[in-house]
Scaffold this motif. Structure first.
Motif, PDB file in Angstrom:
ATOM      1  N   ILE A 184       0.719  -0.898   0.033  1.00 29.49           N
ATOM      2  CA  ILE A 184      -0.113  -0.304   0.063  1.00 29.49           C
ATOM      3  C   ILE A 184       1.032   1.036   0.278  1.00 29.49           C
ATOM      4  CG2 ILE A 184      -0.225   0.251   2.742  1.00 29.49           C
ATOM      5  CD1 ILE A 184      -3.387   0.664   1.972  1.00 29.49           C
ATOM      6  N   ARG A 185       0.037   2.657  -0.416  1.00 31.29           N
ATOM      7  CA  ARG A 185       1.030   3.639  -0.828  1.00 31.29           C
ATOM      8  C   ARG A 185       1.118   4.462   0.762  1.00 31.29           C
ATOM      9  NH1 ARG A 185       0.711   7.240  -4.891  1.00 31.29           N
ATOM     10  NH2 ARG A 185       1.188   8.603  -3.634  1.00 31.29           N
ATOM     11  N   LEU A 188       0.579   8.017   1.552  1.00 29.96           N
ATOM     12  CA  LEU A 188      -0.941   8.691   1.596  1.00 29.96           C
ATOM     13  C   LEU A 188      -1.283   8.554   3.330  1.00 29.96           C
ATOM     14  CD1 LEU A 188      -2.181   7.503  -2.442  1.00 29.96           C
ATOM     15  CD2 LEU A 188      -0.993   9.946  -1.153  1.00 29.96           C
ATOM     16  N   LEU A 207      -9.425   2.263   1.726  1.00 29.78           N
ATOM     17  CA  LEU A 207      -9.223   2.456  -0.347  1.00 29.78           C
ATOM     18  C   LEU A 207     -10.230   3.020  -0.110  1.00 29.78           C
ATOM     19  CD1 LEU A 207      -8.038  -0.911  -0.538  1.00 29.78           C
ATOM     20  CD2 LEU A 207      -6.027   1.084  -0.916  1.00 29.78           C
ATOM     21  N   LEU A 210      -9.629   6.309   0.568  1.00 28.74           N
ATOM     22  CA  LEU A 210      -8.798   6.844  -0.244  1.00 28.74           C
ATOM     23  C   LEU A 210      -9.347   7.454  -1.436  1.00 28.74           C
ATOM     24  CD1 LEU A 210      -5.599   4.934   0.215  1.00 28.74           C
ATOM     25  CD2 LEU A 210      -6.182   7.275   0.465  1.00 28.74           C
ATOM     26  N   TYR A 214      -9.549  10.798  -4.089  1.00 25.36           N
ATOM     27  CA  TYR A 214      -8.860  10.955  -5.336  1.00 25.36           C
ATOM     28  C   TYR A 214      -9.795  10.811  -6.591  1.00 25.36           C
ATOM     29  CZ  TYR A 214      -4.156  11.932  -2.777  1.00 25.36           C
ATOM     30  OH  TYR A 214      -3.360  12.243  -2.096  1.00 25.36           O
ATOM     31  N   SER A 217      -8.927   7.745  -8.633  1.00 18.24           N
ATOM     32  CA  SER A 217      -7.987   6.620  -8.951  1.00 18.24           C
ATOM     33  C   SER A 217      -9.055   4.883  -8.896  1.00 18.24           C
ATOM     34  CB  SER A 217      -7.289   6.730  -7.957  1.00 18.24           C
ATOM     35  OG  SER A 217      -8.343   6.662  -6.106  1.00 18.24           O
ATOM     36  N   PRO A 219      -7.972   2.277  -6.597  1.00 15.20           N
ATOM     37  CA  PRO A 219      -6.736   2.147  -5.781  1.00 15.20           C
ATOM     38  C   PRO A 219      -7.297   0.369  -5.152  1.00 15.20           C
ATOM     39  CG  PRO A 219      -8.985   3.458  -5.026  1.00 15.20           C
ATOM     40  CD  PRO A 219      -8.817   2.756  -5.768  1.00 15.20           C
ATOM     41  N   GLY A 305       0.635   6.620  -9.214  1.00 15.26           N
ATOM     42  CA  GLY A 305      -0.269   7.423  -8.604  1.00 15.26           C
ATOM     43  C   GLY A 305      -1.431   7.333  -8.935  1.00 15.26           C
ATOM     44  N   PHE A 308      -2.872   2.353  -5.674  1.00 14.46           N
ATOM     45  CA  PHE A 308      -2.433   2.226  -4.153  1.00 14.46           C
ATOM     46  C   PHE A 308      -2.218   1.259  -3.359  1.00 14.46           C
ATOM     47  CE2 PHE A 308      -5.623   6.527  -4.247  1.00 14.46           C
ATOM     48  CZ  PHE A 308      -5.014   6.945  -5.493  1.00 14.46           C
ATOM     49  N   GLY A 331       5.831   9.360  -2.402  1.00 16.66           N
ATOM     50  CA  GLY A 331       5.353   8.442  -2.917  1.00 16.66           C
ATOM     51  C   GLY A 331       5.991   7.076  -2.043  1.00 16.66           C
ATOM     52  N   LEU A 333       5.625   2.974  -2.392  1.00 11.83           N
ATOM     53  CA  LEU A 333       4.319   1.491  -1.751  1.00 11.83           C
ATOM     54  C   LEU A 333       5.314   0.990  -1.177  1.00 11.83           C
ATOM     55  CD1 LEU A 333       3.935   0.981  -5.558  1.00 11.83           C
ATOM     56  CD2 LEU A 333       2.216   0.734  -4.002  1.00 11.83           C
TER      57      LEU A 333
END
Length: 550
Positions: A184-185, A188, A207, A210, A214, A217, A219, A305, A308, A331, A333
């Motif tokens: 996972i990011r 973030l 998620l 997120l 976003y 996105s 996720p 990006g 995520f 960033g 991961l």
């Protein structure tokens, strides 16, 4: 360049069973190299000189991973020719298309001299006579290096079918333990004050948050897997309380009745897996393209990006973070501990770090002078050959340290400082070496660490990654399936053709909500009645038979 097979080959599952090919995984280590579980450091063929009296070309087919393009007559192949008089001609198949091509080659008995297979292939097709049986050569003393591995590893017997051995398994050399894991990011999570999820339900909640932040996105990103069982099931089912084994649905569950084989798709636990993925899809968390996304598309989303989270080979986190930071410097991961699928229950399997059952090199029963091919592969389990096939030519690409262990040369490695997708994959491609090539005794971890350190790419994030795995008690070693008799293998093959044909078209309907989850009860019953229950009986019987022999 290596000869490539054309993409787009297809063959009905009603005639041939689909098998599964697994891409390479990343790792690290810091231990001295040893022969594979006590394997020999030299062999008769090596001591006596060249394996073949005159130059001979040998064709080898294996999957070409997108991270590591294959070329013919790379330095390792050139040195093998020099040392053995055998010229290896690689006829590779794109990883995404390998299973289809492999099925056709096996079904038509049109094999190259050597082909990479797995135990599903051995169990399904050894009885047809397409693969060379090997124990006769071991009994003649023609496999001294491999026999030492065999003698010191009782689990090697699980790689037999109907009492014989039909392929040489790829064996790891001082591999660090790794496996499928949640990535996972973490930047973030920190930025938006989101706690690291400790359960799978919490993971969806995070998620979803997120996704709100976003909205454009996706996720949770995934890649399309090969074979009749989707990559999502291979990576997540076991962690969610079910399982699909090596791609055929049957797997060993340590938590059922003290440990037994289960046909995953025929259980309520697998229905829970579908329900979880359906929830992720309905929430807009799971990428709408999960069922068709190529590895390249999956990689692009994670490194740009747009995604995520992923559940796959956790080693990708190290590679993808480096690429991600080109677009988003902060960033990251990173691996997190395996979430609980129910209170107090978290589980995951390591990749096989010694004996593998998904990368086996079989010799065609129609190959010319098979004895020479047996001697060749046996030689590859010697330390001299393993050093060559993982580190390149001594004095050119590596030297030996005071303990006699290979150390890559800095001037050579630095040529790949900016290599794509990583420096070590670029180096492996140049050498024609490593786990993703034709390397029976592979060292994947140690060369990677050396490359990362020599190129200045090793960081505290790498140390953190490996400590997370080391400290996560949810992981355990994988189980090797018991050997089957000829009749059992034949029956398993028949059952799986029926089950895979029936189920392959069903999964996505439940994940995408085309069918209501309650409708899976009927599918589950049909799966058990159509052979799922019989598969359990066959494998549990084979395990009991093996245990009685011990």
């Amino acid at each position: 360049m290596a000869r490539k097979w054309v993409k787009g080959v297809s063959l009905s599952l009603s005639t041939i069973i689909m098998a599964t090919a697994v891409a390479g995984c990343t790792g690290t280590a810091g231990k001295e190299a040893t022969a594979p579980q006590g394997g020999a450091t030299t062999g008769a063929a090596e001591a006596d000189g060249k394996i073949s009296a005159k130059e001979r070309e040998v064709t080898v087919t294996f999957p070409e991973h997108p991270n590591q393009p294959v070329k013919n007559m790379a330095p390792v192949q050139q040195e093998i020719l020099k040392l053995t008089n055998i010229k290896l001609k690689f006829e590779t198949v794109p990883n995404s298309n390998f299973n289809d091509k492999k099925k056709i080659l096996i079904a038509t008995n049109n094999l190259p001299d050597i082909i990479q297979v797995d135990m599903n292939d051995i169990n399904s097709f050894a009885s047809t006579g397409v693969f060379l049986p090997l124990l006769q050569y071991m009994n003649k003393g023609l496999m001294p290096n491999f026999k030492k591995v065999w003698d010191q590893n009782p689990d090697m017997a699980k790689l037999t079918a109907d009492g014989d051995l039909y392929g040489f398994p790829a064996i790891g050399r001082n591999e660090q333990k790794n496996g499928f894991g949640p990535i996972i990011r973490v930047d973030l999570l920190k930025k938006h004050n989101l706690a690291t999820p400790k359960t799978f339900d919490e993971l969806l909640t995070v998620l979803a948050e997120l996704k709100k932040i976003y909205p454009d996105s996706s996720p949770f990103s995934a890649r399309k897997g090969s074979g009749p069982i989707h990559q999502l099931f291979k990576t997540m089912s076991y962690m969610l309380g079910s399982g699909v084994g090596n791609g055929n649905g049957i797997y060993y569950d340590k938590d059922v009745n003290g440990g037994q084989y289960v046909y995953g798709q025929g259980t309520p636990e697998f229905k829970n897996v579908l329900g979880y993925l359906n929830k992720a899809y309905t929430m807009g968390v799971l990428d709408k393209d999960y069922a068709v996304a190529t590895q390249q598309q999956w990689t692009e989303k994670l490194t740009s990006g747009k995604a995520f989270f992923f559940m796959d080979n956790s080693g990708f986190a190290l590679d993808y973070t480096k690429q991600l930071q080109k677009a988003i410097p902060e960033g990251q991961l990173q691996l997190i501990p395996i979430p609980e699928y129910k209170p107090g229950k978290a589980r995951a399997e390591f990749y096989a770090t010694t004996i593998t059952n998904d990368r086996i090199f079989a010799i065609s029963s129609k190959a010319k002078d098979p004895e020479t091919l047996v001697k060749l592969i046996d030689w590859m389990y010697s330390e001299k050959a393993s050093n060559l096939m993982n580190y390149g030519v001594e004095g050119v690409h590596h030297t030996l340290d005071a303990k006699g262990q290979p150390q890559l040369k800095s001037d050579y490695v630095m040529k790949f400082k900016d290599g794509q997708p990583t420096g070590f994959y670029a180096m492996y491609s140049d050498l024609g070496s490593g786990k993703l090539s034709f390397t029976p005794w592979f060292s994947n971890s140690e060369p990677q660490v050396q490359v990362e350190k020599l190129t200045g790419n090793w960081s505290d994030k790498h140390e953190e990654f490996w400590k997370i795995i080391e400290n996560d008690k949810a992981y355990h070693d994988p189980y090797l399936d018991p050997p089957l008799t000829k009749d059992e293998s034949s029956r398993v093959k028949e059952i799986l053709v029926t089950l895979n044909t029936m189920l392959e078209q069903e999964y996505d309907k439940f994940i995408m909500g085309v069918k209501k989850l309650d409708e899976y009860d009927a599918v589950m019953k049909k799966a058990r009645d159509s052979g799922g229950a019989e598969l359990e009986k066959i494998y549990n019987g084979a395990l009991a038979r093996l245990n009685q022999k011990k």
